[in-house]
Structure formats: structure tokens, C-alpha cells
Write a protein that holds these residues in place. Structure first.
Motif, PDB file in Angstrom:
ATOM      1  N   ARG A 151      67.122  19.646  20.278  1.00  0.00           N
ATOM      2  CA  ARG A 151      67.748  19.590  18.957  1.00  0.00           C
ATOM      3  C   ARG A 151      68.949  18.654  18.886  1.00  0.00           C
ATOM      4  N   ASN A 152      69.657  18.506  20.007  1.00  0.00           N
ATOM      5  CA  ASN A 152      70.842  17.663  20.010  1.00  0.00           C
ATOM      6  C   ASN A 152      70.482  16.236  19.597  1.00  0.00           C
ATOM      7  N   ASN A 153      71.221  15.688  18.655  1.00  0.00           N
ATOM      8  CA  ASN A 153      70.997  14.320  18.166  1.00  0.00           C
ATOM      9  C   ASN A 153      69.615  14.136  17.541  1.00  0.00           C
ATOM     10  N   ASN A 154      69.016  15.213  17.084  1.00  0.00           N
ATOM     11  CA  ASN A 154      67.684  15.147  16.506  1.00  0.00           C
ATOM     12  C   ASN A 154      67.709  15.577  15.035  1.00  0.00           C
ATOM     13  N   ALA A 155      66.616  15.356  14.347  1.00  0.00           N
ATOM     14  CA  ALA A 155      66.431  15.825  12.972  1.00  0.00           C
ATOM     15  C   ALA A 155      64.947  15.957  12.735  1.00  0.00           C
ATOM     16  N   ASP A 190      71.154  18.955  13.408  1.00  0.00           N
ATOM     17  CA  ASP A 190      71.665  19.155  14.766  1.00  0.00           C
ATOM     18  C   ASP A 190      73.119  19.615  14.726  1.00  0.00           C
TER      19      ASP A 190
END
Lengths: 355, 355, 355, 355
Positions: free
Chosen positions: A211-215, A252
Motif C-alpha cells: 500500500r505504501n506509495n500506491n493507489a 496510501d
């Protein structure tokens, strides 16, 4: 675990004439924890019990570890009827089952944070109870607990169905238009939610690495909250029959929902601003502005900010709120305050995280 | 600063029959850096110079610090005409000024990453040059460098206007519909960009304290890329005259754009999937899928993924790509490859960051 | 799932005189995925099979979703002995079990990314094999695969125990001191790792809601990698007997390790810099500097940066590398290159993510 | 900007017998904003003025945008002497200058959040004032405002030098050892701070693109807070003369500091736990535990958690707190409460952000 310095003085000195005795079911989850964070500092609440099957006997702070130093309360596996209000912080479907299996006296008000009683056709429940050793059938009928829509009804209610998080954010962005019969075209909504919206269970889409730095998009056009939104809009504007298109995103970040909403409208910019300002004039948590807003302005508060613009022939609305507070536990306490005749903001003037 | 172990062997051994000599203007910015990261490993490119006024004399790795150990190149304040291709990585407005002030021989191909030459009415430039000591007027005419739209023209072009990042992401999401005359209703787009999209200059909205865990809307309905998008869509479907509504968001990540797009359509799900698959069949970086996608799948690659769905009467498209690669420097190299007759993917099979 | 445009040309044209046939066990995990991202672009490798019990029959890109468009390979549940090298990307303890249960011909080189064979006393394995239908006992003896320590031995090795991620980062920060008998005091180390270091299994400490914007210590003074570090240091400086204190942190990022290391020393600043520069002079991925470094400089590369300082009577070292690349799969390929006589950097000139 | 619904009822009804009139200098910065977030809900404070040269005339919520809906206060460029307490939230060096240029009556207590008066040799100031139109020389002498060290002195103080953020976190991790003469070896500290620790000015290391998913060391062994830490430790253990090694890191989060500390000790685990528990027994914000802690447990609170362990011959301490609250503005209000005879926790029972 050592609590070296228990709080000896009551952190919640009684201000008015009474204390509300509160019980919490499902206290180990996110909404249960957030409710506890509010209630331990609420000046007119005593927490009678915090029920959790999986954590019975453990200190609250062993699960909600930020509460270490704030409370010596423990989770319990036992229920008590000697309360004024019962908060249900259980999973969808489990609230109805709990009330059927555990009938509480009618004098106990219920605030349910699940989706079990939000829709009108599912808003009541009947169950077998025992009154003076006589088996009787009792029932509870739930009021949809969005104060900006139903405040007077909430004040009279004994049972509240607390709205969904997306549902709150989107309705607050649309209610003034519906209330003035100005929902007259298809509505286009995109909204992004933080990870707490998905609860604390582990899932691939809640893995930090993913999820980090994601969308990502999920449940496009199909989100279950569209139903309660639809009911509220037609409560205010019965003839409304246009599609409401809703694209939810996973963001995120952990807390908050930001929604952008637009539809065709003949209203002028000034008319729209006035309409929203008037509608929310008496509501202490929902604030209207023409300035640019950003999500973190409301994180860790019970507030909702609504930015109102006119862009060409479109009304363009941005709505932001904290999914765990105004979108869940904060609104639950707001409803409790209204039900018990307290000032609506009691215990809810929370310091924003801001950063 | 010590480079203890300079790379003694040429990291780019000549594979085919030639090396392209490349010059870079504005090499100290984000797109300049990203271009360098690609070109130092490109098997058929030699970097002739990297121009930067502010950093002349400094090692490249003093600015693009990740390149330490990879290259001993320095920025220069001098220009050389002994090149095959010139990349302009300067700010909007500065590309036109640079070419006017620094006429390069017509034999030097130009790839401009700014927006100066993207729109048809601004796509050419005339300037005073000197040919055999005779003052002459020369001109350059730019081709819009979106390979999925203009590949054959790019192969013949001497000057490329490299598309904008949002513009690339959104066009790739819409081109197959326009090419088949299926853009027949209002188009609704929301897209979120990473912080690198705003460049390296410091601004309140690029402050970590502000942007971390935050989200916000900007330039709703007004983004400048709508113009180039509009030109491409009408190039394919001249009669298209419906509004394209575009809500850009700032995301709290560094790389990538995710766009969700929908419009009314009578096409069936299968027809839409076929239409997109056919359109992109020969294009090595743009891939069509019916699976759920998420932004990080394409971060640090030159790829664009397009998820195609039918939802009720809507075609629903999600398009993702890396704003610095397919949305800027990667696409610039893709264009260079096409202009010089190389395999389109040369030097662009980049390892995804993935996490 | 539609792959509209399969790559028709071989992305890895043969450059030298041969292709290495590689098999991968445990290809569905993080290190397996990262290995695949490298090998599909490695010019002298053909992937013979990617084994996964749980994903047999699925496309690689269904698990490593960023590889969509790059490869049509599928996971398999079957093994083939027609390979040159076998990569073991399985969990700790499972590598030994796998080799015992699945004896491969001695001609197949093995590179194990688990910790099973790293320590000298556990560095060999014997198992029952079948040679020309005759049951025989075979054995494999593993070389510790840190090229900056054992390059010559690796070139001769048939079996490699690939170092741990923390172990690589910390050893690269200390080897020059040990090699020169300059480890003469207690060593103090703090290092922070990204979430990929913990693998892809779901755990409370890998939940986005928990880890985002968080930091925490784990296994202080007790990390298992201390053992392999100790063996390497005493290999170089047999008399070293001081404590190595190591405090590992969980960081709220996905990739990379940053370590800060200090110890008392009489060496001057210049002597220390020279010592490190000399030691790593011939090593293409490990670079020494006196400038300030930061973690993202090496993310998505196989490089290690080492910042060397003298602070009062302390040598102060900062070491950074990508835990999945130089700390795992990248180093595994570096070892493969050495074992097969290729240029050490082949296939490993990766574009840094940089942002 | 429209405030549609100003708060009509006083959010801070007077509970005890008085209200403290507070003035704030430098109200537009991070610590000024955080102070405002606390004081607007503090039941015994009235904010007399919020001074800002750059923002005079603007609404508070135009700078601290999360306060929209909470207050109609504006910044002012004018000063008033009709206050009980003055908070100085200005840059280092500017607090001394401000007091010299703007002498306030001695009856006004001062709490300075800068570092100007923290060290004993710099802890007083003399300036020219006017008393009944007679020029006089006045002076102020500052008490170091760490309640866990100097609570009784703070209660008597008229002027407080509020400790630095790192200084608070590290001292709270070490005070019990110093108070018992158990600091008898070199001390080893690594601590990571959030981005708010660097203030709101834009800098390359505060750029989101740079800092997101990054980590870096700065001012190793040289941090300016070492001086105030040293003074406090020798105040308790005058003979302490060992080095305190401190490696500060920049973390990729916004709020909080986490420090890990160790030193040699003959104390047993139980002795250490008892020593810490006893020392902090009467202090309401600092809590000792043997459980694992993580940074977010204290974010958005005024609490400090201290995890105590014995590892071999080392005492190992982890200390966490919010740099803007316990490390700055929260501690400033804690000091104010003590100076004015209020319950120490008044206005400081803040809901943790938790996620």
C-alpha cells in the motif's frame, strides 16, 4: 507490563448533573478503540464495560497501546445491563445477531456502528426478551444517525444506526442540494479513503509493502454505501432519480476520506455557497468554505470541511472528514450527546493532528 | 567526494552499427536526471554533454546523487553542435527561448520535454541562424511525440514535442475509443499524480510535513493538459465535441499517475476489451487487462497499464503510468529510438521498483 | 486477463557465447520476484522454470503483477534437471530440506538465498542421490557469497550461500577495518530496514495502518545476522573478540537498509578514507564517499554506498543498500555472474528509483 | 472564506476560579500552531493575542488551516501587556532579541520555546525597561522547564526555558540513571525525528520527493541538544564525565521522536525497572513499561513512553514522544499549568492519533 503511575484523580470530573454509563461491544477493533479514546476523556461518561471475547481479561492498553497510562480498564467477557447506552462496534451482520442473542432492557439506548440497521427496510429488529420472568417479544427501531440530516429525530431516538464513513462524507457534500431540490442531474463522485477504513484485519491490500506509495480503485460504481446515500437524498428530494456514480479509491494514508463531487446546475456560485452555508449554519462540526482544502485539515477531529465552487455549469464540491471520527466513532458520540440532551460537541473538541 | 572505483569498461558496448551522440539541456532537473539514468545504460547512446548553467563544472552525481559510481560525467556550461540529438529538459517557455538563442544545425534532431511545441498552433519555430557565415532564417516544426498515436510520423520527424504526463496517461486511456468514433458522451476523469510531477522546486504543497498522508485537488476542470488531450482526440475523431471533465489530485507518493475515466457507451464489455486490445496490439509499452491494477505495478518502468471494464452503461477505464518515464523521459527515449530506427524498447526494459 | 501484445523478439539477445539455464525454487515470494525482474532482462540467462507449489499453472504476472507485458512465463510445480544453476528462494530451513528431498546433479550450481548454509559449521549438506540407478551419497559445500569478501572463492564455487540483507550492509561497512586489523574496540551499530525485509506474509507489524509513519526496534542485540557477520570479521581479523552491538529498527519505507556504525580508532580521517577506498577499489557495486548519503540513493540498484568519517576518536561509517538487491537477489545474480565467468555487473546496471 | 457557523458558546467554560490570559509571539510557526491547538481548548486559558509580523490581520485559520471552524481569532502585529503569560515561539536567537526590544512587566511570566535560555550560563537576560516613566534595568532568570527534572522549581518560576525536543526525549530516557548515580559508562544513543522537527521552512531535506521513503543521518556526534542534556545529567550526577554519543536520523514521518539508548551497567533487570518506575511514579505523562513500544503510540499526545530492558551487561532504553507536544508546545503548557498552580494535566489529555 508496568503502569508506574496510575491516574489517581478522575480524568473526567462531573460537570453537569449526571454521568452516562456506557457499555461497548467489540471494543478491540478500530472503531471500538477510537470510541474509547473519546470516552475516557468525555466529561459526562463513565465506561461501565468494554466487551471483547478475544481479549477478555486483558488491559485495554494491551490492544489499544496508545492508551497506556490513560486507563487501567480491562476488557471483559461479561455483559451488564446496568448501563444507559450500548455501543455496538462489531462487524457488519454481527450487530443484529448480538442484539437477538443478548436482549438488553428497553431503557438502554443503542448506538450501532455497523451497517445492519441503516437502510429503512432493515431498520428494526424484534427479539425474545424476558420481562419479570415472562417471555415477551420486544423490538427496537433505529434512526439513521446523521445529525446534519436528522438531528431532531436523533434527540428523540432510543436506537441509532450510525452512518457509514463514505456515506457520511458524501451525504454532507450533497445534502444542501437535495434539501433545496437542486439535485437535477447525474452526480459524479470520486473519493479516496485511508487504510483504517478497511479495518484491522490483515489483507494483501493492507500490507505496508503493497500500500505504501500506491493507489488503486475498488468497487467502482458498486460501493455498498450508495444505498444509504440514496435513501437520504430521496428523503430530502423525493423525486431525485438520477444516477450517482461513485469511484472509491484506496489511498496510501491511514485516516480520512476526501471526496470530489460534481453535477450540472443552473445555480450561481453565490447561490451555491449561500445554500451550503445556510444548511450547515447550526451544525457545529460541518464547515463550508471557498478556500482550497486538503485532507489533513480534519484528521483526528470530528469535523467535516466542505469546499464549494462553481466551475462552468458544474457545482463542484470537495468534502473531507476523518473516517474513524466523523465517519464512525466521533459521530457515534455526537449522536449520544444529542440523545442524552448534552451539548452536541461535548468531548469532541479534539486537537487536530494537523501534520 | 571520492569515486574509488571508476567504471573502466564501457558500460554501453556498441551493439548495432552506430552510437547516437546526445546533448541534454537542463540536466539538473527531475526529467533531466531521469533521462540521464536511462541514457547512461542505453546501448546505442553516447552522452556528448549535459548542460546546466547552475551546475557547470560539477559532477552529475553531485546533483543526481544516485548516479555516484555510475558515471564520471560533469555538467557543462558550454554547448557543442557535434551531436545527433538534443534533449530539452527546461521549464515551460524556456525551450522556445533556448532554440531561438541557440540555433542548432538542422541535422540535429530535437526532443523537447516542455509544453512549448505540443499544441498544433504553436508547433513550429523560426529563428535566425548562420549557414556558411550567411545569416539565414531557419525553422523547425514539431511532431507530437505520443508513439501510440503518431508512431509513423515520429519515425520521420526531426523535432518532437514530448507529451505531458497527465496528457499521456489520459490519452492512452481514451485513444481506442476516439479512433473508433466511440467518444459520444461527456467524459469524466479523476487522476492523482505523485510529487515528482510538480518538479524539484520547493513549494508549500511539496513540503513533506504537508504532503505526507495528505491528499488534495488542484486545477479542477482547468488543467492545461486538457488542450493537448483535446487535439489528439479530435485528430482521431474530428466530430468529438463533448466536455472532458478532469479533476487532478495531488497524491502522497512520489512517482506515478493513476487515472479513472468513464463515459456512457453502447459498446459491450467484450467489444470494449477487443477495441483496446487491438488498438495497442503493436505497442510494446501499453498493455490492456481486465484484472484489477494498482499504481505501483508500473512505477520505475516505461509501461502503461490500462484496465478496461463495462459498468452498467458506462465504459470504465483505469490508466496507470510513471509520470517521469512514460510520462516524460522514458517516452522521450522511446521517441528517440523511433526517430533513429532503433528497436522501440532499446534501453527501456527497466526493472520495476514493484514495492 | 489479456496480454494483448506479447513480446515477439527475444528481449535477451545472446551477446556472448552462451546462455545460462536457470531454475528458480520459491518464485512467488519477494526475493523470487526480484530475481525474476533481473533475470528476464539478463542478456545471458534463459529462465528454464519457476517453481511454486502454491501458484503452479499461474502466469508469473498474476503474482508479480508488475511483470505483466514483460513475460508469458508460468509457474510450474515440476522440476527439471536440465539447468545450469538453481536459485533457492525459499524460507529459512526449507532450502536444506528441498535439496535433501530433490537431489540435483552435481553439475547444477546452487545459489541459496536462505540462511541455511551461511555459517561455516552448517555450510555443507549430504543427501542420497541416484547416479546411473545406483544410490549414492552426494554432498554440497557452500561458499559464503559476499563478493567483496570472497570473490575469488566464489568464482570457483559450485554452491553459494547468499548473505543476509543486514549482514551484507553491516559487513560492507566493516570489512576494510577487519582486513587491516583495525577492529580494536566494541562496535556500535544501528540499522533500519524497509518492510520488504520481513517478506510478504501478513503480520501486525506489516499492516499499513500500523507501520505507516511509525518506527520501532526489534531483536535488539539479538539479531540472527550477527553470527554470519562475526564469522566474516574473524575470517579477516582472527583475533577480533570485541562485542558487536546491533540495534535493528523497522522503518516505514519498503526498500533499503541504512546502517550507522562507529567504534574507537586511532586511525586518522585520511587513513580511514584510504583504507576503505583501497579495499573496494576493484569492486563495481560498493562505493566509498565522504559526502552525506541518504537511503534512496541506492534504492532499486545493486549498489552499496559507504560514507566514511572520523568524529573525535571514533570512526563513523554509514552504509546503505537495497535489501532485495545487493541484500538478496541482486547479489545472487552477482554471484552467478562470477561463478559463470561473466562480467560481474552483467544484467545489474539497474536504473535507480531515485525518488 | 466563509465561517458559516461560529462557535457561539464559550468552548472553554471557566471551571476553576480564574482564567490565564496568554499572549503568543511567533504564532504562525509549527510550535505556535500546536500551542494554539492546545490553548483554544484549555479550560483555564484565554488567548489575549497571537502575534505574527508576517500574518498580522489574517485569521488564525488561514495559516493553521485545521483550526477553521474552531476560532475566529486573528493574528495581530500589536502587543499587549495585559496578560499573565507570554509564550515565545520564535526562532533560536530571536527570543532574547524580542525580550530586549519588548520589555514586558515582571508580572508577566515568560515561557520560551527557543534554545536561547536553556544553558545555565545563558539563562538570564537584562534589559532596559521603563517603570513609572523611570528607565530601569530589569532582568529575567530562566528555569529549565523539564517537569520530570525540575518540577518544584518550575512551580516557583517566573521564566521558563522550555527544553528541546531531542533533549526531552533523551533526558527522560536517562534521568533515573543519573539520579541514582548509575551513569558509569559511555552512553550510546540513536534517535530518529519526524519532519516537523525541522520546522516549516522549505529545504531540500524537507521536500516530499526527497524525504518520502527515505532515511538519513545528520549532525552525528555534534547535535546542539547534547549541551542541555549534559547539564541535566550532571545536575543529578555531578561526577558523570563519560561521552554521550548521539546519532540523530531524519525519519520519513511527520511527528515524533524514537530514541534507543544503551550503556554498560551492573544493575539487574529488576533493579533498572524499579529505578525507572520509582523515578516517574508521580509524573503523569511519562510512563515506564517492559513491553515493546512503537512510535505512533504517543503521536498527538503529551506522553512519553519508556521501555526498559537489560541485555547482557547493557541497560537498554527506548524512549518515544511527540516532538511538537511533549517535545515543545505540550510541555510548554505543562509548565504553564505548574507555574499557575493548575493540575499538571489540564488541557493536555489529548486523543492520540494512534494510526
Amino acid at each position: 507490563m508496568i503502569v508506574n503511575n496510575s491516574t489517581e484523580t478522575d480524568p473526567n470530573p462531573q460537570v453537569g448533573g449526571f454521568k452516562i454509563k456506557a457499555g461497548i461491544i467489540g471494543g478491540a477493533g478500530y472503531t471500538g478503540g477510537e470510541l474509547l479514546r473519546i470516552l475516557i476523556n468525555h466529561p459526562q461518561v463513565d465506561i461501565a464495560f468494554v466487551h471483547s471475547n478475544s481479549n477478555a481479561g486483558n488491559y485495554i492498553y494491551e490492544v489499544h497501546t496508545d492508551l497506556f497510562g490513560d486507563t487501567e480498564l480491562k476488557f471483559t467477557g461479561e455483559l451488564s445491563h446496568q448501563i444507559d447506552v450500548l455501543f455496538l462496534c462489531v462487524g457488519h451482520g454481527d450487530a443484529r445477531k448480538f442484539l437477538e442473542a443478548n436482549p438488553f432492557p428497553q431503557s438502554v439506548k443503542v448506538i450501532d456502528l455497523s451497517q445492519d440497521f441503516r437502510l429503512k427496510e432493515k431498520s428494526s429488529i424484534s427479539y425474545q426478551a424476558t420481562d419479570n420472568s415472562q417471555p415477551t417479544t420486544e423490538s427496537r427501531s433505529f434512526t439513521y444517525g446523521l445529525p446534519e440530516l436528522n438531528r431532531e429525530a436523533i434527540k428523540q431516538a432510543d436506537n441509532i444506526a450510525n452512518p457509514g464513513c463514505f456515506a457520511t462524507c458524501l451525504q454532507l457534500g450533497l445534502l444542501p442540494l437535495a434539501a433545496s431540490n437542486n439535485l437535477n442531474s447525474e452526480v459524479h463522485i470520486t473519493a479516496t479513503t485511508g487504510s483504517t477504513g478497511a479495518g484491522q484485519s490483515l489483507a494483501p491490500t493492507s500490507h505496508f509493502t503493497w500500500r505504501n506509495n500506491n493507489a488503486s480503485v475498488y468497487k467502482a460504481f458498486d460501493h455498498q454505501h450508495l444505498n444509504e446515500i440514496g435513501e437520504s437524498l430521496t428523503q430530502l428530494q423525493p423525486a431525485f432519480d438520477k444516477p450517482v456514480n461513485f469511484i472509491p479509491y484506496r489511498g496510501d494514508f491511514t485516516r480520512g476520506i476526501i471526496a470530489s463531487i460534481y453535477l450540472d446546475s443552473d445555480l450561481s456560485a453565490d447561490e451555491v455557497v449561500k445554500l451550503y452555508s445556510d444548511y450547515y449554519a447550526g451544525h457545529p462540526f460541518t464547515h463550508v468554505t471557498t478556500r482550497n482544502i486538503d485532507l489533513k485539515q480534519i484528521v483526528n477531529t470530528n469535523k467535516c470541511f466542505i469546499q464549494v465552487q462553481k466551475k462552468g455549469n458544474k457545482v463542484f464540491i470537495i468534502s473531507i472528514m476523518d473516517n474513524l471520527l466523523k465517519g464512525a466513532s466521533g459521530q457515534a458520540v455526537q449522536n449520544m450527546n444529542l440523545m442524552f440532551g448534552l451539548e452536541e460537541t461535548t468531548g469532541l473538541r479534539l486537537k487536530a493532528a494537523a501534520f
